[in-house]
Write a protein that holds these residues in place. Structure first.
Motif, PDB file in Angstrom:
ATOM      1  N   GLY A  58       1.351  -0.705  -0.442  1.00  0.00           N
ATOM      2  CA  GLY A  58       0.181   0.486   0.280  1.00  0.00           C
ATOM      3  C   GLY A  58       0.940   1.353  -0.346  1.00  0.00           C
ATOM      4  O   GLY A  58       0.427   1.861  -0.744  1.00  0.00           O
ATOM      5  N   ARG A  59       2.191   1.519   1.121  1.00  0.00           N
ATOM      6  CA  ARG A  59       2.844   2.242   0.942  1.00  0.00           C
ATOM      7  C   ARG A  59       3.271   2.749  -0.791  1.00  0.00           C
ATOM      8  O   ARG A  59       3.384   4.258  -0.734  1.00  0.00           O
ATOM      9  CB  ARG A  59       3.636   2.022   2.272  1.00  0.00           C
ATOM     10  CG  ARG A  59       3.236   2.483   3.782  1.00  0.00           C
ATOM     11  CD  ARG A  59       4.272   2.701   4.286  1.00  0.00           C
ATOM     12  NE  ARG A  59       4.899   1.224   4.416  1.00  0.00           N
ATOM     13  CZ  ARG A  59       5.227   0.517   5.465  1.00  0.00           C
ATOM     14  NH1 ARG A  59       3.846   0.308   6.426  1.00  0.00           N
ATOM     15  NH2 ARG A  59       5.247  -0.427   5.177  1.00  0.00           N
ATOM     16  N   MET A  60       3.924   1.841  -1.185  1.00  0.00           N
ATOM     17  CA  MET A  60       4.665   1.669  -2.826  1.00  0.00           C
ATOM     18  C   MET A  60       3.261   1.826  -3.627  1.00  0.00           C
ATOM     19  O   MET A  60       4.090   2.786  -4.104  1.00  0.00           O
ATOM     20  CB  MET A  60       5.134   0.438  -3.160  1.00  0.00           C
ATOM     21  CG  MET A  60       5.779  -0.465  -2.329  1.00  0.00           C
ATOM     22  SD  MET A  60       6.424  -1.857  -2.890  1.00  0.00           S
ATOM     23  CE  MET A  60       6.140  -2.427  -4.299  1.00  0.00           C
ATOM     24  N   PHE A  61       2.117   2.213  -3.242  1.00  0.00           N
ATOM     25  CA  PHE A  61       1.310   2.460  -4.147  1.00  0.00           C
ATOM     26  C   PHE A  61       0.474   3.780  -3.971  1.00  0.00           C
ATOM     27  O   PHE A  61      -0.411   4.315  -4.826  1.00  0.00           O
ATOM     28  CB  PHE A  61       0.220   1.413  -4.480  1.00  0.00           C
ATOM     29  CG  PHE A  61       0.314  -0.044  -5.597  1.00  0.00           C
ATOM     30  CD1 PHE A  61       1.207   0.685  -7.124  1.00  0.00           C
ATOM     31  CD2 PHE A  61       0.901  -0.183  -5.561  1.00  0.00           C
ATOM     32  CE1 PHE A  61       1.206  -0.636  -7.992  1.00  0.00           C
ATOM     33  CE2 PHE A  61       1.706  -1.645  -5.881  1.00  0.00           C
ATOM     34  CZ  PHE A  61       1.844  -0.995  -7.473  1.00  0.00           C
ATOM     35  N   GLY A  62       0.620   4.508  -2.867  1.00  0.00           N
ATOM     36  CA  GLY A  62      -0.168   5.525  -1.913  1.00  0.00           C
ATOM     37  C   GLY A  62      -1.342   5.657  -1.399  1.00  0.00           C
ATOM     38  O   GLY A  62      -2.085   6.011  -1.490  1.00  0.00           O
ATOM     39  N   ARG A  63      -1.556   3.721  -1.587  1.00  0.00           N
ATOM     40  CA  ARG A  63      -3.096   2.846  -0.810  1.00  0.00           C
ATOM     41  C   ARG A  63      -3.114   3.055   0.116  1.00  0.00           C
ATOM     42  O   ARG A  63      -2.053   2.181   0.958  1.00  0.00           O
ATOM     43  CB  ARG A  63      -3.497   1.904  -2.067  1.00  0.00           C
ATOM     44  CG  ARG A  63      -3.988   2.548  -3.023  1.00  0.00           C
ATOM     45  CD  ARG A  63      -4.311   3.656  -3.641  1.00  0.00           C
ATOM     46  NE  ARG A  63      -4.524   4.008  -5.153  1.00  0.00           N
ATOM     47  CZ  ARG A  63      -3.890   4.735  -5.812  1.00  0.00           C
ATOM     48  NH1 ARG A  63      -3.048   5.519  -5.331  1.00  0.00           N
ATOM     49  NH2 ARG A  63      -4.716   4.619  -6.827  1.00  0.00           N
ATOM     50  N   ASP A  64      -4.026   2.199   1.201  1.00  0.00           N
ATOM     51  CA  ASP A  64      -4.056   1.596   2.427  1.00  0.00           C
ATOM     52  C   ASP A  64      -4.214   0.289   1.884  1.00  0.00           C
ATOM     53  O   ASP A  64      -4.659  -0.446   0.736  1.00  0.00           O
ATOM     54  CB  ASP A  64      -5.078   2.157   3.051  1.00  0.00           C
ATOM     55  CG  ASP A  64      -6.581   2.244   3.363  1.00  0.00           C
ATOM     56  OD1 ASP A  64      -6.575   1.071   2.007  1.00  0.00           O
ATOM     57  OD2 ASP A  64      -7.134   2.349   3.547  1.00  0.00           O
ATOM     58  N   HIS A  65      -4.223  -1.076   3.316  1.00  0.00           N
ATOM     59  CA  HIS A  65      -3.539  -1.995   2.607  1.00  0.00           C
ATOM     60  C   HIS A  65      -5.304  -2.554   2.436  1.00  0.00           C
ATOM     61  O   HIS A  65      -5.200  -3.197   1.395  1.00  0.00           O
ATOM     62  CB  HIS A  65      -2.822  -2.656   4.603  1.00  0.00           C
ATOM     63  CG  HIS A  65      -4.336  -2.803   5.546  1.00  0.00           C
ATOM     64  ND1 HIS A  65      -4.969  -1.657   5.975  1.00  0.00           N
ATOM     65  CD2 HIS A  65      -5.316  -3.911   5.617  1.00  0.00           C
ATOM     66  CE1 HIS A  65      -5.385  -1.731   6.610  1.00  0.00           C
ATOM     67  NE2 HIS A  65      -6.410  -2.782   6.925  1.00  0.00           N
ATOM     68  N   THR A  66      -6.608  -1.998   3.480  1.00  0.00           N
ATOM     69  CA  THR A  66      -7.774  -2.788   2.197  1.00  0.00           C
ATOM     70  C   THR A  66      -8.477  -2.373   0.686  1.00  0.00           C
ATOM     71  O   THR A  66      -8.308  -2.858   0.017  1.00  0.00           O
ATOM     72  CB  THR A  66      -8.702  -1.944   3.448  1.00  0.00           C
ATOM     73  OG1 THR A  66      -8.564  -0.317   2.783  1.00  0.00           O
ATOM     74  CG2 THR A  66      -8.960  -1.905   4.435  1.00  0.00           C
ATOM     75  N   SER A  67      -7.329  -1.052   0.384  1.00  0.00           N
ATOM     76  CA  SER A  67      -7.228  -1.483  -1.175  1.00  0.00           C
ATOM     77  C   SER A  67      -6.548  -2.004  -1.401  1.00  0.00           C
ATOM     78  O   SER A  67      -6.728  -2.735  -2.810  1.00  0.00           O
ATOM     79  CB  SER A  67      -7.075   0.507  -1.639  1.00  0.00           C
ATOM     80  OG  SER A  67      -7.712   1.454  -1.302  1.00  0.00           O
ATOM     81  N   ILE A  68      -5.704  -2.585  -1.452  1.00  0.00           N
ATOM     82  CA  ILE A  68      -4.936  -3.866  -1.873  1.00  0.00           C
ATOM     83  C   ILE A  68      -5.345  -4.808  -1.482  1.00  0.00           C
ATOM     84  O   ILE A  68      -5.260  -5.641  -2.646  1.00  0.00           O
ATOM     85  CB  ILE A  68      -3.411  -3.679  -0.915  1.00  0.00           C
ATOM     86  CG1 ILE A  68      -2.955  -2.622  -1.551  1.00  0.00           C
ATOM     87  CG2 ILE A  68      -2.117  -4.345  -2.100  1.00  0.00           C
ATOM     88  CD1 ILE A  68      -2.345  -1.978  -2.374  1.00  0.00           C
ATOM     89  N   HIS A  69      -5.832  -5.401  -0.527  1.00  0.00           N
ATOM     90  CA  HIS A  69      -6.574  -5.975  -0.972  1.00  0.00           C
ATOM     91  C   HIS A  69      -8.061  -6.361  -1.410  1.00  0.00           C
ATOM     92  O   HIS A  69      -8.295  -7.466  -2.372  1.00  0.00           O
ATOM     93  CB  HIS A  69      -6.385  -6.038   1.218  1.00  0.00           C
ATOM     94  CG  HIS A  69      -7.744  -7.760   1.024  1.00  0.00           C
ATOM     95  ND1 HIS A  69      -9.327  -8.351   1.172  1.00  0.00           N
ATOM     96  CD2 HIS A  69      -7.274  -8.797   1.070  1.00  0.00           C
ATOM     97  CE1 HIS A  69      -9.075  -9.005   1.768  1.00  0.00           C
ATOM     98  NE2 HIS A  69      -8.353  -9.903   2.066  1.00  0.00           N
ATOM     99  N   SER A  70      -8.731  -5.537  -1.961  1.00  0.00           N
ATOM    100  CA  SER A  70      -9.408  -5.199  -2.710  1.00  0.00           C
ATOM    101  C   SER A  70      -9.263  -5.386  -3.942  1.00  0.00           C
ATOM    102  O   SER A  70      -9.365  -6.562  -4.632  1.00  0.00           O
ATOM    103  CB  SER A  70     -10.172  -4.201  -2.151  1.00  0.00           C
ATOM    104  OG  SER A  70     -11.685  -4.168  -3.072  1.00  0.00           O
ATOM    105  N   ALA A  71      -7.799  -5.267  -4.462  1.00  0.00           N
ATOM    106  CA  ALA A  71      -7.307  -5.805  -5.107  1.00  0.00           C
ATOM    107  C   ALA A  71      -6.918  -6.948  -6.070  1.00  0.00           C
ATOM    108  O   ALA A  71      -7.185  -7.070  -7.018  1.00  0.00           O
ATOM    109  CB  ALA A  71      -6.641  -4.204  -5.940  1.00  0.00           C
ATOM    110  N   ILE A  72      -6.097  -7.516  -4.813  1.00  0.00           N
ATOM    111  CA  ILE A  72      -5.911  -8.650  -5.028  1.00  0.00           C
ATOM    112  C   ILE A  72      -6.670  -9.582  -5.402  1.00  0.00           C
ATOM    113  O   ILE A  72      -7.039 -10.729  -6.136  1.00  0.00           O
ATOM    114  CB  ILE A  72      -4.803  -8.764  -4.080  1.00  0.00           C
ATOM    115  CG1 ILE A  72      -3.912  -8.231  -4.321  1.00  0.00           C
ATOM    116  CG2 ILE A  72      -4.097 -10.508  -4.198  1.00  0.00           C
ATOM    117  CD1 ILE A  72      -2.698  -8.638  -2.617  1.00  0.00           C
ATOM    118  N   GLU A  73      -8.431  -9.086  -4.185  1.00  0.00           N
ATOM    119  CA  GLU A  73      -8.983 -10.283  -4.574  1.00  0.00           C
ATOM    120  C   GLU A  73      -9.882 -10.120  -5.963  1.00  0.00           C
ATOM    121  O   GLU A  73     -10.454 -10.959  -6.004  1.00  0.00           O
ATOM    122  CB  GLU A  73     -10.003 -10.243  -3.661  1.00  0.00           C
ATOM    123  CG  GLU A  73     -10.322 -10.277  -1.785  1.00  0.00           C
ATOM    124  CD  GLU A  73     -10.995 -10.225  -1.146  1.00  0.00           C
ATOM    125  OE1 GLU A  73     -11.639  -9.057  -1.288  1.00  0.00           O
ATOM    126  OE2 GLU A  73     -11.265 -11.410  -0.114  1.00  0.00           O
TER     127      GLU A  73
END
Length: 77
Positions: A37-52
């Motif tokens: 998330g830090r790499m993309f300027g997002r929080d972990h929930t956004s990353i989790h959603s994208a991965i799902e």
């Protein structure tokens, strides 16, 4: 570009590659969701959603699955 990947833009042209990049970061690195998330300027929930989302799409879309696999293969060489 890197700037487009970390931008706030929600253009479809950028969203899918960004989500695939997040998915591959998780698949190919030991980084945590907060670190990605830090790499993309997002929080972990956004990353989790994208991965799902990408996980679901890869399972039903053979074209996307092939593209993701081709990118993955390039990193594993």
């Amino acid at each position: 570009t890197r700037n487009e990947m970390i931008s706030e833009r929600r253009n479809v042209k950028i969203i899918m590659p960004r989500h695939v990049a997040m998915y591959l970061c998780r698949e190919l690195t030991p980084r945590s969701l907060p670190a990605i998330g830090r790499m993309f300027g997002r929080d972990h929930t956004s990353i989790h959603s994208a991965i799902e989302k990408i996980t679901r799409l890869v399972a039903i879309d053979p074209v996307l699955a092939a593209k993701v696999e081709k990118i993955r293969a390039g990193f594993e060489q």
